[in-house]
Design an enzyme around this catalytic site. Sequence first.
Site, PDB file in Angstrom:
ATOM      1  N   ARG A   1     -17.057   0.471  29.337  1.00  0.00           N
ATOM      2  CA  ARG A   1     -17.389   2.173  29.437  1.00  0.00           C
ATOM      3  C   ARG A   1     -18.646   2.922  28.280  1.00  0.00           C
ATOM      4  NH1 ARG A   1     -12.485   1.249  31.285  1.00  0.00           N
ATOM      5  NH2 ARG A   1     -12.803   0.471  28.496  1.00  0.00           N
ATOM      6  N   THR A   2     -18.896   2.220  27.441  1.00  0.00           N
ATOM      7  CA  THR A   2     -19.447   3.132  26.406  1.00  0.00           C
ATOM      8  C   THR A   2     -20.778   2.357  27.061  1.00  0.00           C
ATOM      9  OG1 THR A   2     -17.787   3.451  24.486  1.00  0.00           O
ATOM     10  CG2 THR A   2     -20.474   3.270  23.663  1.00  0.00           C
TER      11      THR A   2
ATOM     12  N   HIS B   1     -16.330   6.321  16.116  1.00  0.00           N
ATOM     13  CA  HIS B   1     -16.950   6.292  17.005  1.00  0.00           C
ATOM     14  C   HIS B   1     -17.407   7.447  17.776  1.00  0.00           C
ATOM     15  CE1 HIS B   1     -17.621   4.738  21.515  1.00  0.00           C
ATOM     16  NE2 HIS B   1     -16.509   4.305  21.606  1.00  0.00           N
TER      17      HIS B   1
ATOM     18  N   ARG C   1     -23.453  -0.703  19.341  1.00  0.00           N
ATOM     19  CA  ARG C   1     -21.566  -1.145  18.793  1.00  0.00           C
ATOM     20  C   ARG C   1     -21.875  -2.531  17.559  1.00  0.00           C
ATOM     21  NH1 ARG C   1     -16.821  -0.313  22.316  1.00  0.00           N
ATOM     22  NH2 ARG C   1     -17.159   1.403  22.244  1.00  0.00           N
TER      23      ARG C   1
ATOM     24  N   LYS D   1     -28.284 -17.941  15.667  1.00  0.00           N
ATOM     25  CA  LYS D   1     -29.631 -18.337  14.617  1.00  0.00           C
ATOM     26  C   LYS D   1     -29.748 -17.746  13.475  1.00  0.00           C
ATOM     27  CE  LYS D   1     -32.873 -19.093  19.042  1.00  0.00           C
ATOM     28  NZ  LYS D   1     -33.721 -19.022  19.251  1.00  0.00           N
TER      29      LYS D   1
END
Length: 315
Positions: A51-52, A129, A101, A80
Amino acid sequence: METNSLVAIANHSRQKLEYLIRMAEEFEKHPNRNLLRGKVVATLFFEPSTRTRLSFETAACRLGARVIGFADPKVTSGTKGETLKDTIMMVSNYADIIVMRHYLEGAALYASEISPVPILNAGDGANQHPSQTMLDLYSIYKTQGTLDDLQIYLVGDLKYGRTVHSLLTAMRHFNPTFHFISPQELRMPEPWKQYCRDNHVRFIEHEDFDADTIAGADILYMTRVQKERFADIAEYEHVKDRYLLKLDMLSRAKENMKILHPLPRVNEIEYAIDDNPHAYYFQQARNGLFAREALICDALNITLEDVVNDKNIIL
């Protein structure tokens, strides 16, 4: 660096939150615009999201921007050994704003301190959030007609749930009474309870979860038990099924009570509730589009006045 980054919703005043709600209302009326034509939005998701990520990317597209980024850190140079600093500095060369995120608490704050473009925190570990909180506020406002003096019941994983932590910080402006309903193992952490005390936010703790306990709720905010936050899988198995909302538990609910959930749902809300008038979690997710359009525009210095006076609406 000094940018319009959004790291934590606690940084916003009541006036700013109400301003963003008004902007979200304008975007709900007309979500398709060209306010961000020529802009590039980067979405960097070091943790899984549905959703986000999709709502941020949809918000950018509906505003006329282009989107770059990744949903799987395994396809990046991080595998890497590239540092977060170097990733942020590199991507900032290509984008006007970064939505990120990350699994580490504090990652968004760190990124905002080094990035020459705004950072929007799409979740940092179990910490914050803020964009979810913005859509939660908009959902509460839409369903209750106000944000003031509400009885808000938070249920489930209050220990690791970043959405409920962010909600506490935003609602402190609106004189709520919170009810914390959780097993002992997932209680609201003491620092967050002290935050409530310091900011004169009333709260009551419960372990029982039944029709009588939730009868006074204006908002019933359900959360899943977050398996990914547990170091001990046995602890997760012990608590995962403890708080299940069943249809018959709504027998004493207030007429206008709404059930919210940041999603994804696992097994904490019975599917029979989905068609009940108290259920609002799918509409809540839809509100994320309008709230995130507002957040992106605000970070890029597009004002509410700009949105209201926009004549290039795409119907």
